[in-house]
Design an enzyme around this catalytic site. Structure first.
Site, PDB file in Angstrom:
ATOM      1  N   GLY A  12      36.925  46.248  27.791  1.00 34.64           N
ATOM      2  CA  GLY A  12      38.420  46.448  27.583  1.00 34.64           C
ATOM      3  C   GLY A  12      38.869  47.226  26.221  1.00 34.64           C
ATOM      4  N   SER A  13      37.901  47.802  25.763  1.00 36.55           N
ATOM      5  CA  SER A  13      37.799  48.655  24.701  1.00 36.55           C
ATOM      6  C   SER A  13      39.107  49.798  24.952  1.00 36.55           C
ATOM      7  CB  SER A  13      36.938  49.408  24.205  1.00 36.55           C
ATOM      8  OG  SER A  13      36.444  50.585  24.963  1.00 36.55           O
ATOM      9  N   ASN A  14      39.159  50.302  25.973  1.00 33.03           N
ATOM     10  CA  ASN A  14      40.285  51.322  26.398  1.00 33.03           C
ATOM     11  C   ASN A  14      41.609  50.383  26.687  1.00 33.03           C
ATOM     12  OD1 ASN A  14      39.556  54.057  27.162  1.00 33.03           O
ATOM     13  ND2 ASN A  14      37.953  53.015  27.964  1.00 33.03           N
ATOM     14  N   ASN A 102      43.453  56.679  36.634  1.00 34.81           N
ATOM     15  CA  ASN A 102      42.027  56.162  36.380  1.00 34.81           C
ATOM     16  C   ASN A 102      41.429  57.097  35.248  1.00 34.81           C
ATOM     17  OD1 ASN A 102      39.795  54.592  36.758  1.00 34.81           O
ATOM     18  ND2 ASN A 102      38.884  56.406  37.791  1.00 34.81           N
ATOM     19  N   HIS A 104      37.631  58.446  34.455  1.00 39.47           N
ATOM     20  CA  HIS A 104      36.331  58.488  34.619  1.00 39.47           C
ATOM     21  C   HIS A 104      35.565  59.118  33.620  1.00 39.47           C
ATOM     22  CE1 HIS A 104      32.768  58.429  37.287  1.00 39.47           C
ATOM     23  NE2 HIS A 104      32.567  59.780  36.992  1.00 39.47           N
TER      24      HIS A 104
HETATM   25  C1  GRF Z   1      35.065  53.559  30.366  1.00 36.19           C
HETATM   26  O1  GRF Z   1      33.582  54.038  30.278  1.00 36.19           O
HETATM   27  C2  GRF Z   1      35.941  54.087  31.461  1.00 36.19           C
HETATM   28  O2  GRF Z   1      35.344  55.431  31.368  1.00 36.19           O
HETATM   29  C3  GRF Z   1      35.221  53.616  32.590  1.00 36.19           C
HETATM   30  O3  GRF Z   1      34.748  52.048  32.489  1.00 36.19           O
HETATM   31  C4  GRF Z   1      34.615  52.051  30.873  1.00 36.19           C
HETATM   32  C5  GRF Z   1      35.564  51.051  30.482  1.00 36.19           C
HETATM   33  O4  GRF Z   1      35.099  50.703  29.265  1.00 36.19           O
HETATM   34  N1  GRF Z   1      36.181  53.610  33.643  1.00 36.19           N
HETATM   35  P1  GRF Z   1      36.142  49.498  28.456  1.00 36.19           P
HETATM   36  O5  GRF Z   1      35.999  48.215  29.366  1.00 36.19           O
HETATM   37  O6  GRF Z   1      37.415  49.834  28.407  1.00 36.19           O
HETATM   38  O7  GRF Z   1      35.436  49.388  26.981  1.00 36.19           O
END
Ligand code: GRF
Length: 190
Positions: A12-14, A102, A104
């Site tokens: 969940g870093s994003n 999304n 990627h």
């Molecule tokens: C990221 O590398 C994103 O590109 C892919 O899944 C990963 C999610 O990472 N779709 P995080 O859970 O947000 O750290």
């Protein structure tokens, strides 16, 4: 207020950076975190941020109502997939047409599709001796990593790069661009 649901399966870093980005936003709110893994790190982030969570049950998601009534009931306007590893069922794609994005971790259309996620993507890019990789932010349709591209950013791949070091470079691009691109799409200026 435009309400976003973040779908995630992992650390969940994003999601954390997206939540941060919209924390004091006047017209956009992160209202829900949706997850398919009970032990995912993203659920701890949601709890810390006092954001409601929804844990998906496979049968209902793929062969039931895909939780569409629940999302509509919660007034969710937009869906952000931030490391969500299940394919989005058609029922959900259709009810949120043009409203699901999304990210990627590669420069689509190469290195995308079923089974291409996380480290596997970076291994394939390095094995192919690519000189650059990056991120693709795109609309979601019924196929994996297939909808219209919204934004791409790239990074160089050096001789000594490994899947781990490349993953770090790509993660930095994700964190730098994803929140802003989501905002641009929602405010209609992208
Ligand atoms: C990221 O590398 C994103 O590109 C892919 O899944 C990963 C999610 O990472 N779709 P995080 O859970 O947000 O750290």
């Amino acid at each position: 207020m435009q309400q976003i649901a973040i779908f995630a399966s992992g650390a969940g870093s994003n999601a954390a950076r997206i939540i941060d980005h919209f924390r004091h936003h006047s017209s956009i709110k992160i209202s829900l975190v949706v997850c398919n893994k009970p032990d995912a790190g993203v659920l701890n982030i949601a709890a810390r941020e006092h954001i409601p969570t929804l844990l998906l049950e496979k049968e209902r998601f793929f062969r039931g109502d895909a939780y569409v009534p629940v999302l509509k009931e919660l007034n969710i306007h937009f869906i952000v997939l931030a490391g969500f590893l299940w394919k989005v069922p058609s029922a959900l794609v259709q009810s949120y047409k043009g409203k699901i994005v999304n990210i990627h971790p590669a420069l689509l259309p190469k290195y995308g599709g079923k089974g291409m996620y996380g480290r596997l993507v970076h291994e394939a890019v390095i094995a192919a001796k690519e000189k650059a990789s990056g991120i693709t932010i795109h609309y979601v349709d019924e196929l994996y990593d297939h909808g219209q591209t919204i934004f791409q950013a790239s990074c160089s791949i050096d001789e000594d790069d490994t899947p781990e070091t490349l993953a770090q470079k790509v993660h930095l691009l994700e964190h730098e661009h994803f929140p802003r691109i989501i905002e641009q799409v929602l405010l209609g200026d992208s």
